[in-house]
Write an enzyme that holds these catalytic residues in place. Structure first.
Site, short mmCIF file in Angstrom:
data_model
loop_
_atom_site.label_atom_id
_atom_site.label_comp_id
_atom_site.label_asym_id
_atom_site.label_seq_id
_atom_site.Cartn_x
_atom_site.Cartn_y
_atom_site.Cartn_z
N GLU A 58 0.82 -1.21 0.00
CA GLU A 58 0.00 0.00 0.00
C GLU A 58 0.86 1.27 0.00
O GLU A 58 0.57 2.21 -0.72
CB GLU A 58 -0.94 0.02 1.22
CG GLU A 58 -2.06 -1.00 1.13
CD GLU A 58 -3.12 -0.68 0.10
OE1 GLU A 58 -3.23 0.46 -0.37
OE2 GLU A 58 -3.88 -1.61 -0.26
N ASP B 146 -6.04 8.30 -0.91
CA ASP B 146 -5.57 7.43 0.16
C ASP B 146 -4.37 8.09 0.83
O ASP B 146 -3.50 8.64 0.14
CB ASP B 146 -5.14 6.07 -0.39
CG ASP B 146 -6.29 5.29 -1.00
OD1 ASP B 146 -7.43 5.49 -0.56
OD2 ASP B 146 -6.04 4.49 -1.91
#
Length: 148
Positions: free
Chosen positions: A57, A73
């Site tokens: 991520e 994000d």
């Protein structure tokens, strides 16, 4: 003269542009943090699951940022502005973690941990994270904690 100008230009740009490089948390340091914060066994996950998730991520970068179009994000766990944090730009943001997205990009990851655990609790696992689903789920992740 042109080399001197280029040097000044590079220095100016490095000072003028916002940094995207946060703290890269070393592997074993992050393993210790996750263990200390009760990630082992949390919602059926392991510390290795979380380490793999964070690698794919954010690359262990506390200041990671990804633009997804209408939402973004933020931080080491790549927490989304549509549901979990408020960035002041995402229409209809739910802000379920009651936090400013910018707080998810500093080097203090305590608030990131609280929000990531809330997400995992509500999802009963790590399925909200595509990095985990695409690269970690169902795989041998022991290398992510080996030696720590």
């Amino acid at each position: 003269k042109s080399m001197l100008f280029l040097g000044f230009l590079l220095v100016f740009l490095s000072l003028a542009l916002p940094g995207t490089q946060g703290k890269i948390i070393p592997k074993c340091e992050l393993v210790k943090i996750l263990r200390r914060n009760g990630f082992q066994g949390f919602e059926g996950t392991t510390v290795a699951d979380w380490m793999c998730l964070v690698k794919y991520e954010s690359g262990y970068n506390t200041k990671a940022y990804n633009n997804n179009g209408p939402s973004r994000d933020y931080g080491i766990f790549q927490i989304n502005s549509k549901y979990w944090c408020n960035d002041g730009r995402t229409p209809g943001s739910k802000n379920a973690c009651h936090i400013s997205c910018s707080k998810l990009q500093d080097d203090n990851i305590e608030d990131d941990i609280r929000c990531a655990k809330k997400i995992a609790r509500e999802a009963h696992g790590l399925s909200p994270w595509y990095g985990w689903k695409n690269h970690c789920r169902g795989r041998d992740l022991s290398s992510f904690v080996r030696g720590c």
